[in-house]
Design an enzyme around this catalytic site. Structure first.
Site, mmCIF file in Angstrom:
data_model
loop_
_atom_site.group_PDB
_atom_site.id
_atom_site.type_symbol
_atom_site.label_atom_id
_atom_site.label_comp_id
_atom_site.label_asym_id
_atom_site.label_seq_id
_atom_site.Cartn_x
_atom_site.Cartn_y
_atom_site.Cartn_z
ATOM 1 N N ARG B 96 8.118 4.093 13.981
ATOM 2 C CA ARG B 96 7.010 3.562 13.058
ATOM 3 C C ARG B 96 7.110 2.093 12.951
ATOM 4 N NH1 ARG B 96 4.883 5.742 7.213
ATOM 5 N NH2 ARG B 96 3.494 3.811 6.980
ATOM 6 N N ASN B 150 1.089 13.057 11.572
ATOM 7 C CA ASN B 150 0.220 12.107 11.986
ATOM 8 C C ASN B 150 0.241 11.688 13.181
ATOM 9 O OD1 ASN B 150 -1.550 11.398 9.846
ATOM 10 N ND2 ASN B 150 -0.127 10.267 8.713
ATOM 11 N N CYS B 172 -3.810 16.282 5.045
ATOM 12 C CA CYS B 172 -3.555 15.119 4.673
ATOM 13 C C CYS B 172 -3.724 15.108 3.067
ATOM 14 C CB CYS B 172 -4.761 14.125 4.992
ATOM 15 S SG CYS B 172 -4.497 12.538 4.823
ATOM 16 N N HIS B 202 -8.287 10.233 7.669
ATOM 17 C CA HIS B 202 -8.067 8.698 7.298
ATOM 18 C C HIS B 202 -9.435 7.797 7.403
ATOM 19 C CE1 HIS B 202 -3.470 8.907 7.378
ATOM 20 N NE2 HIS B 202 -3.740 9.758 6.623
ATOM 21 N N TYR B 256 -7.839 4.066 3.522
ATOM 22 C CA TYR B 256 -7.690 3.601 4.909
ATOM 23 C C TYR B 256 -8.927 2.661 5.345
ATOM 24 C CZ TYR B 256 -3.326 6.221 5.902
ATOM 25 O OH TYR B 256 -2.162 6.499 5.533
HETATM 26 MN MN LIG Z 1 -2.911 11.453 5.838
#
Ligand SMILES: [Mn+2]
Ligand SMILES: [Mn+2]
Ligand SMILES: [Mn+2]
Ligand SMILES: [Mn+2]
Lengths: 442, 442, 442, 442
Positions: B96, B150, B172, B202, B256
């Protein structure tokens, strides 16, 4: 239309007019124009006189019975017209310079059609177009409106959504330019090449490419992504694409795609032009001044060579081709802006699209090729949303709606930066935005 | 399911697991879990042991007959499972960090779900998920796959397009967090607030907001765009929106959305974090190290308070709520990722969407609210295109397709910059991208 | 609604009213009706008095503080109403008899909702409903219109297309009757059965059937096509289907499907009833006369058993369930007629459909289950076209449009026979069709 | 195609062949056929010889270098073909007589394309067509399949759904016949008339009508509904429409619409023919016998006048026009059966439709005119459902599916009557339905 056509050109004082005249002269056999009315507004009177007199000399030299009228009286001109073309520019090149320079002063590409600059061009232009449509409905209800004025996508969308006029076509020289570019790339005559176009104005894709009716798309994509053609490609397509990107996209881009798929490179170039005082409007202003100097010459009676540098190449040809195909019910295929009618399923059926259409006497009818490729669907939808909300802002004069259109534009990085640009541009264009500044509105 | 449920959690060594355990304990009455299998891979064995033993202590303290199994053998675990949850992270937080830092090193936001970072998370994750689905089809064909991993949108899309499994839900915590935030803003209990959600993971919008069933959207939008709530809004929504923008958008954004409507502000922040070595992965890594230190404490037998700082708040609650509603056929409304089925007409019927659904024993069914507002349609379509092409690249290992996905992402400024990022990231994640690097593929 | 609800029932003199009253009494705890206004017209005054007084006795016996008002003054009744229910019948049963008998006299099934009879019921009813809506917009703009008046599909379509009212629901007892029938077939309590309904009013399909949340469709279809259940099936479904047809259809039919998939058998039955003077209207007229005799009894203070033979079983329950779920924001699933919003993609998004909806305080929201099975799509589309054109004819009073609606109805064999029926019915219903017979119209 | 075309005609022994030959001869200049292969099966050998020898004489007389081959060996014929036309009839006219007579014996119109008869024609034909497509994919993968074999709608749908061949066009002479009929009505040359066609095969509507590119629809509808043209209309359109119906429909019907909008009148006629032993198949059989007698004459070397009575008028012209437009990339507009691609939004994008298309070298592309009028949408959808389910039954040989197709056909009054007809027809056509009767299937 029994005894010859009456054509009205609004914005007749434009530097493009000689090309249009040349077109009418060259196609007089198939398109018998009897009256051509060049209309402009008070501020454009001088230019109208210059270019209008050149037009008269051109017609006279050609020996054709076309009556060229110069007037500031739009309504008289429109009476019983058969075709109305619009090529005016509210606020002239000065306004365009602001459309381009104000966003750049905040680090944002202006893009005078599908960018923040285009939003303002739309805010200034849409109300004038709707006014013209109102006049047309009263004075020449059977006439066709052939609009060249940008942003042609937003303008066509606005006419379809906010008026009852259906005889409207938006016209652009980009698709025809792409076809001619591909013909050069293949080293064949343009007449042998046909592209299946689909998308929006200045956001149009070539979904397939035919040479003598046989698809050569794979071959063309291969050529376009080959280093040996890079200078050609840069010329036609902008700065050139990564071969792998183009192969996967598997469609032709139009030059304006550079603003969206090549944003950082384009921004750098534009910022350089900005700093040098050479954004497109400024370059064009200089060219236009030179052109009008030429046009004044009483001995000039043909389109001067220098006009082709102006950037509107093929406009005349595209326009006359279209008008002739409507008039003669030619049923040939041309790429224009018109009502979608389901041809692109992911775009609302009642919205404007730019795509390959069959041109009949009752106008263009889109050719259904199925939905857009997945990769293009998002960006096209985003510009369509921008066009719709921009048109709504233009009609209502609503500040919030204008900020929404600005913010969802793919070139604008945030609502904050969008607001800064919006406020500055509203102020700069104040005099041409009565819907936003009249006390009674909104 | 006659004598209690078998639940399998893939990525069981995650720091989130105690929250999940707590959820199962709290809802044991309505959700009688008999076996809980925590599965991880060799590299995760140490963490699995630590968190797994904490899980066992938590269950023991609660005095419930839940058998907690720790295993590296996924297939044994999956045999006859009723629910499979996935919360693994291919390449761990290290990967990540690369997803976030490599794009930033080129001036581009990484965004680990819907940005260039998310593309790589998808390229690593999708093949693993498809492998799990293959195992499920063989070993527990009636089980539900509840995916938290994700990019949940791309993952759900991939399962819908490339497998026959239809019992899949992407989950989510963002929507539930939005509802709780609005409840706080209104100073009422969460249970009284309901939001009509529609969009993508998102990239979800709150199209309407109800307090005790009555729309309070206008009031909420007013509050959210009022300066006096700015600190609240920044906390919930990011850096706050221009009031005029929010009013015209006339919908709730999710946090987001800041990456897309507030790009320049976010980029600046992220670049600062990048320079300070404090991108989110790095912050989380530090938190996780601390958490695992806590988890090791043999006297700890409940979820430590510090976990809530980790950022996964409400995940457990959302997951258990969903599982329980399926198991108990509750027919309540929850926002999840599932097949569209026409509920959002401008998105393909067979694609994944994130929206308010009725949760029945046979899964979530979207509630039809009509098409998305025009202003959101473009961006949503663009992310959907990105998800589809990203999923295709993950499955095929095709370089060109990956570059296409990268380039059409709204955060990536050009095919050229996209290619630079792509190449560097492919190299960095090489070991987790067998589809791209195995000699036999593509 | 703070101190109890005001409910207005237009057509309050209907024989159904006692069932409605019973429903309000039984659910008083969750649905605190303070005022109930029974409204009728001059011709219905006598029946209104009879049934209204029974209603008062029922409320009194229940000891509830519901004020029952009887009035011929619709506007006074509507003032500040919370819910308006409509159960009137323009022209009474006499008109229905003509709707059924005139087509039969030409060898065509009348079918008082989706057949030629239904067209005339629509022509009489739609203008009255639009008038009521106009009153509601002025007098109780926040009220819900719960329409039971047939043809409920055409009426809901007309309200959606020709008014701005969106708080409208069309209600039918057919789906709830199907669920109860299936519960009996499975020998389980109704509460354990749920059907996924989709289609149009009286043209609704059960796409899936759940027992305790688990699909039992295959089993039910098997049972319904088994000879041993034939008497049950005939009772619930009409004359029974060929097993192979039902298996291939793979969906539950509603009783009205017999008119379309079993036309010759039904026609024969109806012709027999016609000859015997026993078409449904005539049977019902007799039942109603008997009912009103009972209602007159001053000692009667509850719904008499005989009402259940009238055929409106579960209407009251369906209606009160719906009103209560709206009032209490229950978010349960009920089959009603409402705006499609894309839930059935092959029906226009803005049209009325009858399908499983989540019932919230802001009304029903359809649950998206994907498009209709291919086999049902055609017939549903045809009835939808009939409803739309019928509604248009009702609003415009245009003869040609009425003949078009008549001719495209699946029960009408030709434009010629359609015209004969149309002319005879226009004449027969003249006094209730002012749009067709007023000199100023059309 | 460099040195002349290879054309293969499957069902070459048809009585239509001389018309086709005449067409190739007349257009040789634009369509240089080098080889023409007439293919038939063993049972058709005699007819193939007769008509094939006439074909050879015709070509010889015309003095053209076309090689005519007669063969029973389909695969040899198909090798490297450029165009494959299909005009075969599985089971010959004998089978058609059963298609027409068996339904009539139960009081139901047979209708050999979109009725119960057409279902059986489809069940016999679709598997053979799919076999031909398999051969084509192996032997001439670049060839076009031009299908005249009925039911052309179901056949085209089957090819689109069950094969990968996309170079398929279904062809019918009905639209061109309508255009010629309207030309006669207007007393102008056919070339000046153009109709916008949309719908399905034998269920096609003329949505607009142009004379020299100007809409004359209103005028034509007026004429068609005027008593003075009734004999003309009967001839072109069947038994004539009620003027008010036609005005409200506001579109041209095709002759086959009589079966659906004029059912009772048509049924009566057909029953009379049935009783007299003069259903169409029987009439045609007699004509064909006479034609073959003529064809045998060794001195005959041109198409005999009598062929025009056969009913296939304009077929040859339609076919050759189409082939020539593909070969020459003419980009003219012709009505054909092809993939919808969204042009009719209420029909699935991947289904076959019959509509006005631009004919290019890569085949027909539908012209988007927006959705069908509301009034036609239902019937068109119903026939589309019938075509899809009929094609599925043909491919799977599933009895239940066949009964479903039968029952949803608008001409069939019930599942019960449908089953009686189905059973009797299955038995009657047993030898031509291997999918239904082979022990291994289904
Ligand atoms: Mn999420
Ligand atoms: Mn342009
Ligand atoms: Mn009903
Ligand atoms: Mn035909």
């Amino acid at each position: 239309m029994s005894e010859g056509l009456k054509v009205v050109t609004i914005g007749g004082g434009s530097s493009y007019t000689p090309e249009l005249i040349e077109g009418f002269i060259n196609r007089y056999d198939e398109l018998p124009v009897k009256e051509l009315w060049l209309v402009d507004i008070e501020e454009g009177k001088e230019k109208l006189d210059i270019v209008g007199n050149l037009a008269k000399r051109m017609v006279e030299k050609a020996g054709l019975p076309i009556d060229v009228h110069l007037t500031l009286d739009r309504q008289t001109a429109l009476k019983d017209a058969d075709f109305v073309t619009t090529q005016f520019r509210v606020g002239l090149l000065d306004a365009r310079a602001k459309d381009e320079r104000i966003p750049l002063s905040h680090g944002v590409i202006g893009q005078e059609t599908n960018g923040p600059g285009g939003l303002f061009k739309g805010l200034r232009t849409v109300p004038v177009i709707l006014d013209i449509v109102k006049d047309m409905e009263a004075l020449c209800p059977n006439a066709w409106l052939i609009n060249f004025t940008n942003p042609a996508g937003m303008v066509t969308e606005a006419v379809l959504r906010y008026t009852d006029l259906r005889k409207v076509v938006g016209l652009c020289n980009v698709p025809i330019g792409m076809e001619m570019g591909i013909a050069r790339l293949l080293d064949v005559d343009h007449s042998r090449v046909r592209i299946d176009f689909a998308g929006l104005n200045h956001m149009v894709y070539g979904l397939d490419i035919f040479l003598d009716g046989v698809s050569v798309k794979e071959d063309v994509i291969q050529k376009l992504s080959s280093p040996e053609n890079s200078s050609f490609v840069k010329n036609v397509e902008g700065s050139g694409w990564e071969p792998e990107f183009l192969r996967a996209l598997n469609a032709l881009t139009c030059p304006y795609h550079n603003y969206y798929y090549n944003t950082d490179v384009m921004l750098e170039k534009e910022l350089e032009n900005y700093r040098d005082g050479k954004v497109r409007a400024q370059v064009v202003q200089k060219l236009e001044n030179e052109l009008f100097e030429l046009y004044k010459d009483p001995d000039l009676s043909e389109k001067p060579q220098q006009l082709s540098e102006r950037g509107g190449a093929y406009y005349s040809d595209a326009a006359i081709r279209l008008i002739s195909s409507i008039y003669n019910d030619k049923k040939d295929i041309q790429p224009v802006n018109t009502i979608n009618n389901g041809a692109i399923p992911s775009i609302p059926a009642e919205s404007a699209v730019e795509m390959s259409c069959v041109i009949t006497k009752e106008g263009p009818k889109p050719v259904a090729m199925g939905d857009l490729p997945v990769a293009s669907r998002g960006l096209v939808q985003q510009i369509k949303s921008f066009e719709r909300i921009g048109a709504e802002a233009a009609v209502t004069g609503n500040y919030d709606t204008a900020l929404l259109a600005m913010t969802i534009n793919p070139l604008v990085p945030s609502d904050k930066t969008g607001k800064v640009i919006l406020d500055e541009m509203l102020e700069a264009h104040k005099q041409h935005l009565p819907n936003f500044f009249q006390p009674t509105k909104n």
